[in-house]
Design a protein around this motif. Structure first.
Motif, PDB file in Angstrom:
ATOM      1  N   VAL A  43      15.550  29.502 -21.151  1.00  0.00           N
ATOM      2  CA  VAL A  43      14.368  28.929 -21.123  1.00  0.00           C
ATOM      3  C   VAL A  43      14.290  27.645 -21.787  1.00  0.00           C
ATOM      4  N   SER A  44      14.948  27.753 -22.931  1.00  0.00           N
ATOM      5  CA  SER A  44      14.719  26.840 -23.900  1.00  0.00           C
ATOM      6  C   SER A  44      16.014  26.773 -24.959  1.00  0.00           C
ATOM      7  N   LEU A  45      16.420  25.744 -25.507  1.00  0.00           N
ATOM      8  CA  LEU A  45      17.060  25.513 -26.657  1.00  0.00           C
ATOM      9  C   LEU A  45      16.758  25.450 -28.011  1.00  0.00           C
ATOM     10  N   SER A  46      15.610  24.602 -27.991  1.00  0.00           N
ATOM     11  CA  SER A  46      15.010  24.690 -29.074  1.00  0.00           C
ATOM     12  C   SER A  46      13.221  25.044 -29.132  1.00  0.00           C
ATOM     13  N   PRO A  47      13.040  26.161 -29.419  1.00  0.00           N
ATOM     14  CA  PRO A  47      13.751  27.513 -29.837  1.00  0.00           C
ATOM     15  C   PRO A  47      14.600  28.023 -28.845  1.00  0.00           C
ATOM     16  N   PRO A  48      15.544  28.890 -29.375  1.00  0.00           N
ATOM     17  CA  PRO A  48      16.475  29.456 -28.197  1.00  0.00           C
ATOM     18  C   PRO A  48      15.617  30.639 -27.510  1.00  0.00           C
ATOM     19  N   LEU A  49      15.481  30.331 -26.037  1.00  0.00           N
ATOM     20  CA  LEU A  49      14.581  31.283 -25.573  1.00  0.00           C
ATOM     21  C   LEU A  49      15.343  31.678 -24.393  1.00  0.00           C
ATOM     22  N   VAL A  50      15.272  32.897 -23.724  1.00  0.00           N
ATOM     23  CA  VAL A  50      15.833  33.432 -22.525  1.00  0.00           C
ATOM     24  C   VAL A  50      14.562  34.366 -21.763  1.00  0.00           C
ATOM     25  N   LEU A  51      14.894  34.581 -20.624  1.00  0.00           N
ATOM     26  CA  LEU A  51      14.002  35.381 -19.822  1.00  0.00           C
ATOM     27  C   LEU A  51      14.673  36.260 -18.985  1.00  0.00           C
ATOM     28  N   TRP A  52      14.049  37.542 -18.492  1.00  0.00           N
ATOM     29  CA  TRP A  52      14.703  38.360 -17.562  1.00  0.00           C
ATOM     30  C   TRP A  52      13.180  39.080 -17.093  1.00  0.00           C
ATOM     31  N   SER A  53      13.498  39.670 -15.865  1.00  0.00           N
ATOM     32  CA  SER A  53      12.405  40.555 -15.317  1.00  0.00           C
ATOM     33  C   SER A  53      12.651  41.756 -15.109  1.00  0.00           C
ATOM     34  N   LEU A  54      11.621  42.702 -15.149  1.00  0.00           N
ATOM     35  CA  LEU A  54      11.538  44.180 -14.811  1.00  0.00           C
ATOM     36  C   LEU A  54      10.705  44.505 -13.829  1.00  0.00           C
ATOM     37  N   SER A  55      10.738  45.485 -12.821  1.00  0.00           N
ATOM     38  CA  SER A  55       9.982  45.798 -11.924  1.00  0.00           C
ATOM     39  C   SER A  55       8.692  46.687 -12.723  1.00  0.00           C
ATOM     40  N   SER A  56       7.591  46.360 -12.213  1.00  0.00           N
ATOM     41  CA  SER A  56       6.451  47.010 -12.526  1.00  0.00           C
ATOM     42  C   SER A  56       6.278  48.451 -12.491  1.00  0.00           C
ATOM     43  N   GLY A  57       7.285  49.185 -11.751  1.00  0.00           N
ATOM     44  CA  GLY A  57       7.296  50.503 -11.410  1.00  0.00           C
ATOM     45  C   GLY A  57       8.566  51.130 -12.138  1.00  0.00           C
ATOM     46  N   SER A  58       9.137  50.383 -13.186  1.00  0.00           N
ATOM     47  CA  SER A  58      10.205  50.814 -13.785  1.00  0.00           C
ATOM     48  C   SER A  58       9.906  52.110 -14.686  1.00  0.00           C
ATOM     49  N   SER A  59      10.329  52.921 -14.828  1.00  0.00           N
ATOM     50  CA  SER A  59      10.153  53.965 -15.899  1.00  0.00           C
ATOM     51  C   SER A  59      10.407  53.448 -17.431  1.00  0.00           C
ATOM     52  N   ALA A  60      11.316  52.415 -17.438  1.00  0.00           N
ATOM     53  CA  ALA A  60      11.621  51.664 -18.759  1.00  0.00           C
ATOM     54  C   ALA A  60      10.526  50.873 -19.322  1.00  0.00           C
ATOM     55  N   LEU A  61       9.831  50.402 -18.388  1.00  0.00           N
ATOM     56  CA  LEU A  61       8.803  49.418 -18.597  1.00  0.00           C
ATOM     57  C   LEU A  61       8.041  49.527 -20.097  1.00  0.00           C
ATOM     58  N   PRO A  62       7.447  50.795 -20.111  1.00  0.00           N
ATOM     59  CA  PRO A  62       6.620  51.162 -21.592  1.00  0.00           C
ATOM     60  C   PRO A  62       7.718  50.959 -22.812  1.00  0.00           C
ATOM     61  N   VAL A  63       8.827  51.047 -22.634  1.00  0.00           N
ATOM     62  CA  VAL A  63       9.628  50.837 -24.006  1.00  0.00           C
ATOM     63  C   VAL A  63       9.829  49.327 -24.228  1.00  0.00           C
ATOM     64  N   PHE A  64      10.219  48.569 -22.778  1.00  0.00           N
ATOM     65  CA  PHE A  64      10.268  47.226 -23.241  1.00  0.00           C
ATOM     66  C   PHE A  64       9.151  46.581 -23.677  1.00  0.00           C
ATOM     67  N   ARG A  65       7.975  46.909 -23.116  1.00  0.00           N
ATOM     68  CA  ARG A  65       6.645  46.468 -23.475  1.00  0.00           C
ATOM     69  C   ARG A  65       6.278  46.697 -24.991  1.00  0.00           C
ATOM     70  N   GLY A  66       6.975  47.863 -25.540  1.00  0.00           N
ATOM     71  CA  GLY A  66       6.418  48.272 -26.683  1.00  0.00           C
ATOM     72  C   GLY A  66       7.353  48.021 -27.732  1.00  0.00           C
ATOM     73  N   ARG A  67       8.412  47.814 -27.757  1.00  0.00           N
ATOM     74  CA  ARG A  67       9.311  47.350 -28.674  1.00  0.00           C
ATOM     75  C   ARG A  67       9.208  45.881 -29.038  1.00  0.00           C
ATOM     76  N   THR A  68       9.717  45.835 -30.311  1.00  0.00           N
ATOM     77  CA  THR A  68       9.716  44.116 -30.617  1.00  0.00           C
ATOM     78  C   THR A  68      10.986  43.493 -30.522  1.00  0.00           C
ATOM     79  N   HIS A  69      12.167  44.327 -30.271  1.00  0.00           N
ATOM     80  CA  HIS A  69      13.246  43.667 -29.829  1.00  0.00           C
ATOM     81  C   HIS A  69      14.041  44.205 -28.721  1.00  0.00           C
ATOM     82  N   TYR A  70      14.958  43.640 -28.237  1.00  0.00           N
ATOM     83  CA  TYR A  70      15.785  44.212 -27.230  1.00  0.00           C
ATOM     84  C   TYR A  70      17.133  43.252 -27.327  1.00  0.00           C
ATOM     85  N   ALA A  71      18.304  43.644 -26.356  1.00  0.00           N
ATOM     86  CA  ALA A  71      19.358  42.975 -26.417  1.00  0.00           C
ATOM     87  C   ALA A  71      19.666  42.712 -24.963  1.00  0.00           C
ATOM     88  N   ILE A  72      20.202  41.663 -24.519  1.00  0.00           N
ATOM     89  CA  ILE A  72      20.788  41.338 -23.322  1.00  0.00           C
ATOM     90  C   ILE A  72      22.231  41.348 -23.418  1.00  0.00           C
TER      91      ILE A  72
END
Length: 161
Positions: A43-72
Motif C-alpha cells: 500500500v505505502s512505503l512511508s509508512p510501510p503498509l500492506v493489505l490483505w483480505s479475508l472472507s466475512s464468513g471465515s471462522s478465523a475472522l474474529p481472531v484477526f479482528r481482535g488481535r493487534t498483530h499478525y504476520a504475512i
C-alpha cells in the motif's frame, strides 16, 4: 458487455498471477491461527503498509479482528503443500509445521521467502470480505529461494524472461 456472473468474475480474476501467502496470528487463548491468502499487496512505503483480505464468513475472522498483530508469510515454491493445507478445512494445519515466534507473537513460517510482522492498523468491510491494512513493524526476506505463484487455479514458480 454484460455485468459479470460470479463464475466469469472469478475466471477473469484468475488470469492475474499472484504470490501465495499464509497469514498467521496467535489467538487470545494462545492457539495458532493461519490461512492461505493470495490477496496480498503493498500500500505505502512511508509508512510501510500492506493489505490483505479475508472472507466475512471465515471462522478465523474474529481472531484477526481482535488481535493487534499478525504476520504475512510469503511462500516459496517448496511450500505448495503447506499452501494447500492452510487452505483446507477440517485438518490440523499446524501439525509438524516449523515456525518461530515473531516479536508480537505471530508465527513466522520456516522456509518462507519473506515475512512481514504487522500491526493491525485498520479494517474495511467491503462486499463479502474484510480488508486488513497492516503497518509493517519488521520484515525479512531470502533471495535464494523461488516464489510460489498462483495463476488460473494452478501453482507455478518464476522463470526469468
Amino acid at each position: 458487455m454484460l455485468p459479470p456472473t460470479a463464475e466469469t468474475f472469478r475466471a477473469a480474476l484468475g488470469r492475474f498471477a499472484t504470490g501465495v501467502t499464509i497469514v498467521t496470528a496467535r489467538a487470545e487463548d494462545g492457539a495458532l491461527v493461519g490461512l492461505t491468502a493470495n490477496s496480498f499487496n503493498s500500500v505505502s512505503l512511508s509508512p510501510p503498509l500492506v493489505l490483505w483480505s479475508l472472507s466475512s464468513g471465515s471462522s478465523a475472522l474474529p481472531v484477526f479482528r481482535g488481535r493487534t498483530h499478525y504476520a504475512i508469510n510469503v511462500l516459496s515454491a517448496q511450500q505448495r503443500e503447506l499452501a494447500l493445507r492452510f487452505a483446507a478445512r477440517g485438518v490440523d494445519r499446524w501439525a509438524g509445521v516449523a515456525y518461530t515466534e515473531g516479536a508480537a507473537g505471530a508465527p513466522l513460517l520456516e522456509g518462507a521467502i519473506a515475512t512481514f510482522e504487522c500491526f493491525n492498523r485498520s479494517r474495511y468491510e467491503e462486499g463479502d470480505h474484510v480488508i486488513f491494512v497492516g503497518q509493517v513493524e519488521r520484515c525479512q526476506h531470502r533471495s535464494e529461494l523461488r516464489p510460489l505463484l498462483y495463476h488460473g487455479g494452478r501453482f507455478y514458480t518464476e522463470h526469468p524472461l
